[in-house]
Design an enzyme around this catalytic site. Structure first.
Site: not given
Ligand code: IPE
Ligand code: IPE
Ligand code: MG
Length: 261
Positions: A38, A55, A149
């Protein structure tokens, strides 16, 4: 948009990751690490860039971490790449992530293959663009015999959806007279999950500073050790992975029982 933002190349997986492993005990390396990757969007925003840059950078980070995990003796990485709830995001971001995935699965599979990584997926295939599904099948096929892995990518994955999917498939078998309800035990249930055949994660890492599960592996993390960091996923390093494993090694896992002293 994709090609404008980035040339569609990723850095190759590092050949070697230099880490000081002297503090680790080699006989207590977590076999399976689950990662909630995240913070990509916030990482990009902090640099005045659009979220999508995060991303792309996050996809690079995963390659480095897979290499590092492998060299530390980790057997399985389950990485949360796209959740069933991430469809709530703006369509442009979703489109970009799908494009990124498509490029990743096209261009990087050879690199994973060269590093003996076996690629698998968990999540619902329904709802994913057909081209992505084809590339997923191709990645599985090409890396099937690799013995290194296991990289298990959670794409269009949600823990609740996974459990419902398992319940429905078991109910269907009961309805058809092929399974007795009382025979549904832990092993039968786990056999209906996307994680079929894999041991539960020992360690769950979440980057980005939040202390929540966000619908990841609800069944499988029952006794996983958690480790979180404020660092955004694109900035996560092999040294931080080592730190998480070192922390894991200091924990006393009791699984509800008592440890013999
Ligand atoms: C969890 O992150 C999903 C991924 C890392 C793919 P999110 O950004 O979607 O989670 P929330 O919304 O902060 O709970
Ligand atoms: C995690 O990073 C990747 C996905 C959920 C696809 P985020 O896109 O949730 O990035 P933040 O949490 O908004 O910074
Ligand atoms: Mg996120």
């Amino acid at each position: 948009m994709f090609d404008q933002l980035f040339p569609n190349v990723f850095r190759p997986m590092p050949k070697q990751v230099d880490l000081d492993t002297s503090g680790l005990s080699p006989d207590n390396i977590p076999q399976h690490i689950a990662i909630i990757m995240d913070g990509n969007g916030r990482w990009a925003k902090a640099q005045g860039k659009v979220r999508t840059f995060g991303h792309k950078a996050g996809a690079e980070t995963l390659k480095t971490i897979v290499r590092a995990a492998d060299s530390l003796g980790v057997k399985i990485i389950t990485a949360y790449a796209f959740s069933t709830e991430n469809w709530k995001r703006p369509v442009t971001e979703i489109h970009f992530i799908m494009e990124l995935l498509s490029h990743y699965l096209t261009n990087e599979i050879q690199d994973f293959n060269d590093n003996n990584v076996q690629v698998r997926f968990m999540g619902s295939r329904e709802g994913l663009p057909p081209v992505i599904r084809e590339k997923m099948d191709h990645a599985i096929e090409v890396t099937r015999d690799n013995t290194g892995l296991i990289l298990n990518l959670a794409i269009n994955y949600g823990g609740r959806a996974e459990i419902l999917h398992a319940v429905q498939s078991l109910a269907r078998r009961v309805q058809d007279g092929n399974l007795a309800a009382e025979d549904i035990d832990t092993a039968v249930f786990e056999d209906s999950l996307y994680s079929r055949g894999l041991p539960d994660p020992d360690l769950l890492i979440r980057t980005g500073g939040d202390q929540r599960i966000s619908n990841f592996l609800l069944w499988q993390i029952a006794y996983a050790e958690m480790w979180t960091t404020h660092v955004y996923w694109p900035d996560f390093t092999p040294a931080m992975l080592l730190e998480a494993i070192a922390s894991f090694q200091k924990r006393e896992r009791r699984f509800g029982g008592l440890v013999q002293k």
